[in-house]
Design a protein around this motif. Structure first.
Motif, PDB file in Angstrom:
ATOM      1  N   GLY A  96      -6.965   1.133 -13.334  1.00 54.75           N
ATOM      2  CA  GLY A  96      -5.614   1.019 -12.807  1.00 54.75           C
ATOM      3  C   GLY A  96      -4.965   2.326 -12.412  1.00 54.75           C
ATOM      4  O   GLY A  96      -3.801   2.344 -12.005  1.00 54.75           O
ATOM      5  N   ASN A  97      -5.701   3.430 -12.504  1.00 50.09           N
ATOM      6  CA  ASN A  97      -5.157   4.731 -12.113  1.00 50.09           C
ATOM      7  C   ASN A  97      -5.309   4.871 -10.596  1.00 50.09           C
ATOM      8  O   ASN A  97      -6.404   5.115 -10.085  1.00 50.09           O
ATOM      9  N   VAL A  98      -4.202   4.708  -9.875  1.00 50.42           N
ATOM     10  CA  VAL A  98      -4.253   4.679  -8.413  1.00 50.42           C
ATOM     11  C   VAL A  98      -4.678   6.032  -7.846  1.00 50.42           C
ATOM     12  O   VAL A  98      -5.427   6.099  -6.871  1.00 50.42           O
ATOM     13  N   THR A  99      -4.217   7.109  -8.453  1.00 53.73           N
ATOM     14  CA  THR A  99      -4.596   8.439  -7.970  1.00 53.73           C
ATOM     15  C   THR A  99      -6.098   8.640  -8.067  1.00 53.73           C
ATOM     16  O   THR A  99      -6.746   9.107  -7.124  1.00 53.73           O
ATOM     17  N   ARG A 100      -6.673   8.263  -9.215  1.00 55.03           N
ATOM     18  CA  ARG A 100      -8.116   8.405  -9.405  1.00 55.03           C
ATOM     19  C   ARG A 100      -8.886   7.498  -8.447  1.00 55.03           C
ATOM     20  O   ARG A 100      -9.905   7.894  -7.879  1.00 55.03           O
ATOM     21  N   ALA A 101      -8.389   6.271  -8.260  1.00 52.95           N
ATOM     22  CA  ALA A 101      -9.049   5.339  -7.346  1.00 52.95           C
ATOM     23  C   ALA A 101      -9.009   5.859  -5.911  1.00 52.95           C
ATOM     24  O   ALA A 101      -9.994   5.769  -5.173  1.00 52.95           O
ATOM     25  N   ALA A 102      -7.876   6.415  -5.504  1.00 53.44           N
ATOM     26  CA  ALA A 102      -7.752   6.960  -4.150  1.00 53.44           C
ATOM     27  C   ALA A 102      -8.699   8.137  -3.947  1.00 53.44           C
ATOM     28  O   ALA A 102      -9.321   8.277  -2.883  1.00 53.44           O
ATOM     29  N   GLN A 103      -8.832   8.973  -4.967  1.00 49.79           N
ATOM     30  CA  GLN A 103      -9.749  10.109  -4.868  1.00 49.79           C
ATOM     31  C   GLN A 103     -11.187   9.641  -4.728  1.00 49.79           C
ATOM     32  O   GLN A 103     -11.953  10.187  -3.934  1.00 49.79           O
ATOM     33  N   ARG A 104     -11.550   8.615  -5.490  1.00 49.98           N
ATOM     34  CA  ARG A 104     -12.918   8.110  -5.414  1.00 49.98           C
ATOM     35  C   ARG A 104     -13.205   7.511  -4.038  1.00 49.98           C
ATOM     36  O   ARG A 104     -14.293   7.679  -3.487  1.00 49.98           O
ATOM     37  N   ALA A 105     -12.220   6.801  -3.477  1.00 53.14           N
ATOM     38  CA  ALA A 105     -12.394   6.180  -2.161  1.00 53.14           C
ATOM     39  C   ALA A 105     -12.150   7.162  -1.023  1.00 53.14           C
ATOM     40  O   ALA A 105     -12.368   6.823   0.137  1.00 53.14           O
ATOM     41  N   ARG A 106     -11.671   8.368  -1.379  1.00 47.74           N
ATOM     42  CA  ARG A 106     -11.327   9.390  -0.387  1.00 47.74           C
ATOM     43  C   ARG A 106     -10.300   8.858   0.613  1.00 47.74           C
ATOM     44  O   ARG A 106     -10.438   8.977   1.825  1.00 47.74           O
ATOM     45  N   LEU A 107      -9.258   8.261   0.037  1.00 46.35           N
ATOM     46  CA  LEU A 107      -8.127   7.762   0.808  1.00 46.35           C
ATOM     47  C   LEU A 107      -6.859   8.465   0.347  1.00 46.35           C
ATOM     48  O   LEU A 107      -6.777   8.940  -0.787  1.00 46.35           O
ATOM     49  N   GLU A 108      -5.872   8.520   1.230  1.00 48.13           N
ATOM     50  CA  GLU A 108      -4.556   8.964   0.803  1.00 48.13           C
ATOM     51  C   GLU A 108      -3.994   7.938  -0.179  1.00 48.13           C
ATOM     52  O   GLU A 108      -4.229   6.735  -0.052  1.00 48.13           O
ATOM     53  N   ARG A 109      -3.242   8.420  -1.171  1.00 48.08           N
ATOM     54  CA  ARG A 109      -2.707   7.519  -2.193  1.00 48.08           C
ATOM     55  C   ARG A 109      -1.838   6.425  -1.571  1.00 48.08           C
ATOM     56  O   ARG A 109      -1.911   5.256  -1.956  1.00 48.08           O
ATOM     57  N   GLU A 110      -1.015   6.789  -0.586  1.00 46.53           N
ATOM     58  CA  GLU A 110      -0.147   5.809   0.057  1.00 46.53           C
ATOM     59  C   GLU A 110      -0.966   4.779   0.838  1.00 46.53           C
ATOM     60  O   GLU A 110      -0.602   3.603   0.903  1.00 46.53           O
ATOM     61  N   SER A 111      -2.082   5.203   1.417  1.00 43.81           N
ATOM     62  CA  SER A 111      -2.947   4.259   2.130  1.00 43.81           C
ATOM     63  C   SER A 111      -3.520   3.227   1.168  1.00 43.81           C
ATOM     64  O   SER A 111      -3.589   2.032   1.480  1.00 43.81           O
ATOM     65  N   LEU A 112      -3.928   3.690  -0.020  1.00 45.25           N
ATOM     66  CA  LEU A 112      -4.444   2.754  -1.017  1.00 45.25           C
ATOM     67  C   LEU A 112      -3.344   1.811  -1.486  1.00 45.25           C
ATOM     68  O   LEU A 112      -3.574   0.604  -1.647  1.00 45.25           O
ATOM     69  N   HIS A 113      -2.143   2.331  -1.696  1.00 40.45           N
ATOM     70  CA  HIS A 113      -1.019   1.473  -2.085  1.00 40.45           C
ATOM     71  C   HIS A 113      -0.772   0.394  -1.027  1.00 40.45           C
ATOM     72  O   HIS A 113      -0.507  -0.771  -1.360  1.00 40.45           O
ATOM     73  N   ARG A 114      -0.868   0.772   0.237  1.00 42.28           N
ATOM     74  CA  ARG A 114      -0.630  -0.192   1.312  1.00 42.28           C
ATOM     75  C   ARG A 114      -1.693  -1.294   1.296  1.00 42.28           C
ATOM     76  O   ARG A 114      -1.381  -2.477   1.471  1.00 42.28           O
ATOM     77  N   LEU A 115      -2.935  -0.903   1.077  1.00 39.23           N
ATOM     78  CA  LEU A 115      -4.007  -1.894   0.998  1.00 39.23           C
ATOM     79  C   LEU A 115      -3.829  -2.799  -0.220  1.00 39.23           C
ATOM     80  O   LEU A 115      -4.080  -4.007  -0.152  1.00 39.23           O
TER      81      LEU A 115
END
Length: 213
Positions: A179-198
């Motif tokens: 559930g750590n969005v920052t860590r998930a975004a880093q793993r997916a190599r996405l901007e954090r806001e992009s992951l939030h939008r998805l």
């Protein structure tokens, strides 16, 4: 974290500027006014997604798609089409295009499609997930699913499959990151806001993946 990079191809400067303004704060945007110049960019740089107009003077967008496939480049392609070339865009999806945008398009929808294409491109870099054992009684379910799919258009089926695959990837990504969005975004190599939008698009909440006290 490596920012996603897209290449926008169109012979109209206003169209190129539109995408620079639309996506420039979330990803690196490269532009080219012809397909030939786009191929030149791709000889020097790696991109995740190519967004190309179908109608261009030298090589059109579909021909560019075929050339990218011929060269074996691992790039998602989104075609931009006017109403009259929609059938051509649909055929291009059968040849491997990710999706298409119809002019005039909604900027938010365009950005969502681009981000989904980036995510799909990044998914291929992730290790294959463990296979899930199939239900022994799944044949009836498969038959019902086949009937539902047969009632859909080709694009609807493709979009449905991509939506399912994207949601499954996001679930696994968030589960692994607890559930750590920052860590998930880093793993997916996405901007954090992009992951939030998805996550909003697929109705996923970070708190549902966090360890319960």
């Amino acid at each position: 974290m490596t920012r996603a990079r897209i290449l926008v191809v169109d012979d109209k400067p206003t169209f190129l500027s539109l995408f620079e303004k639309l996506a420039g704060d979330r990803m690196d945007v490269r532009t080219a006014s012809t397909a030939a110049k786009a191929l030149g960019v791709l000889e020097l740089e790696t991109v995740d997604v190519v967004v190309t107009d179908i109608r261009m003077p030298d090589m059109d967008g579909v021909e560019l798609l075929h050339e990218l496939k011929r060269r074996g480049l691992d790039i998602e392609v989104i075609l931009v089409t006017a109403y009259g070339t929609i059938p051509q865009a649909v055929r291009a999806m059968q040849d491997g295009a990710f999706s298409y945008l119809t002019k005039p398009f909604d900027p938010a929808e365009a950005l969502a499609i681009i981000e989904a294409a980036i995510l799909r491109r990044r998914m291929r870099e992730e290790p294959a997930a463990d296979s899930v054992e199939e239900d022994r009684d799944g044949r009836d379910d498969d038959a019902q699913e086949g009937s539902r799919l047969a009632a859909l258009s080709y694009r609807e089926v493709v979009d449905l499959a991509r939506d399912r695959a994207t949601r499954e990837y996001l679930v696994e990504l968030l589960r692994t990151a607890r559930g750590n969005v920052t860590r998930a975004a880093q793993r997916a190599r996405l901007e954090r806001e992009s992951l939030h939008r998805l996550m909003r698009r697929y109705h996923l909440r970070a708190e549902d993946f966090r360890d319960k006290a």
